[in-house]
Write a protein that holds these residues in place. Sequence first.
Motif, short mmCIF file in Angstrom:
data_model
loop_
_atom_site.label_atom_id
_atom_site.label_comp_id
_atom_site.label_asym_id
_atom_site.label_seq_id
_atom_site.Cartn_x
_atom_site.Cartn_y
_atom_site.Cartn_z
N ARG A 5 0.81 -1.21 0.00
CA ARG A 5 0.00 0.00 0.00
C ARG A 5 0.85 1.27 0.00
NH1 ARG A 5 -5.32 -0.83 0.75
NH2 ARG A 5 -6.02 -2.82 1.62
N PHE A 22 0.17 3.57 -5.77
CA PHE A 22 -0.92 2.75 -5.24
C PHE A 22 -2.23 3.51 -5.38
CE2 PHE A 22 -3.84 0.94 -2.25
CZ PHE A 22 -3.56 -0.41 -2.25
N PRO A 62 -6.38 3.38 -4.64
CA PRO A 62 -7.52 2.71 -3.99
C PRO A 62 -8.56 2.27 -5.02
CG PRO A 62 -6.96 4.75 -2.86
CD PRO A 62 -6.18 4.75 -4.15
N GLU A 74 -10.80 -5.89 -1.29
CA GLU A 74 -9.45 -5.57 -0.81
C GLU A 74 -8.41 -6.40 -1.56
OE1 GLU A 74 -10.07 -4.28 3.85
OE2 GLU A 74 -10.20 -6.40 3.33
N GLU A 115 -8.06 -4.97 -5.04
CA GLU A 115 -7.32 -3.71 -4.95
C GLU A 115 -5.82 -3.97 -4.82
OE1 GLU A 115 -8.37 0.07 -2.43
OE2 GLU A 115 -7.14 -1.26 -1.19
N LEU A 116 -5.46 -4.90 -3.94
CA LEU A 116 -4.05 -5.23 -3.74
C LEU A 116 -3.46 -5.86 -5.01
CD1 LEU A 116 -4.31 -6.71 -0.14
CD2 LEU A 116 -3.19 -4.55 -0.78
N ASN A 141 -2.60 -3.44 -7.75
CA ASN A 141 -1.53 -2.56 -7.30
C ASN A 141 -0.23 -3.31 -7.04
OD1 ASN A 141 -2.41 0.40 -6.82
ND2 ASN A 141 -4.16 -0.80 -6.10
N ASN A 186 2.40 -1.08 -10.88
CA ASN A 186 1.01 -1.10 -10.43
C ASN A 186 0.17 -0.29 -11.40
OD1 ASN A 186 1.17 1.70 -9.61
ND2 ASN A 186 2.14 1.03 -7.71
#
Length: 241
Positions: free
Chosen positions: A55, A60, A62, A150, A153-154, A157, A167
């Motif tokens: 993060r 990065f 969101p 989540e 999202e990770l 990225n 990313n």
Amino acid sequence: MKRLWKGLRHIMMGTITFLFAVCAIAATVILLRGYQMYQNALAEKPLPEAVAELRAQPGFTPLDGLPALYLDAVVAVEDHRFYAHGGIDMIAICRALWNDLRAGAYVEGGSTITQQLAKNLYFTQAKELTRKVAELFMAWELEARYTKDEILELYVNGIYFGGGYWNIGQASRGYFGKEPAEMTPYECTLLAGVPNAPNAYNPVQHAELAAQRQQRVVEKLQRYGYVSAFEAQELAALPAI
């Protein structure tokens, strides 16, 4: 003759039993080694720490800063049962295994988005069974600790897009000179396909291949119900960058 046939049957059954036992022992050893690799990885760097490091990476972005079409395209092309499975997609694994056996080589993987995230966070890209088992355990750990959104999202990225971009934020700014939220439908579907082979689909160095890959992403979007046939036609007809 009957005695000979009976003896051969006993030999064959014994051989098959022995082979099954050897396979079971080998599988158990690989399973235990994979579990130990997973445990060692967490001991060296706990999952919350690995996630925090990701993060903190430049670029990065969101989830709410990413276009819905881009996220749909990623799921469609990488793991269309993402929101239905628990980290492992047995249908995809069996299909990949069958295709690998038919080809006599490793030609297809069955990794989910969660497995790919686990690999990117902790493991190498080497195609080793022990590493693959460790990846499975880490995928279950991720699913237990984080929501699907989540994890997605990770994932976006933490994947490579070619050109030195690691990313989605870096890729959008680097290739298009804009924030991810500003990407056009063509750019969304283009970048969704690049990580599959980032060097081959680099849109700057290999624009034609990247455009072909974009068409494949659009096909997957339609196949799995993210867009209608009419919308797919519109996406496919968009001019390349």
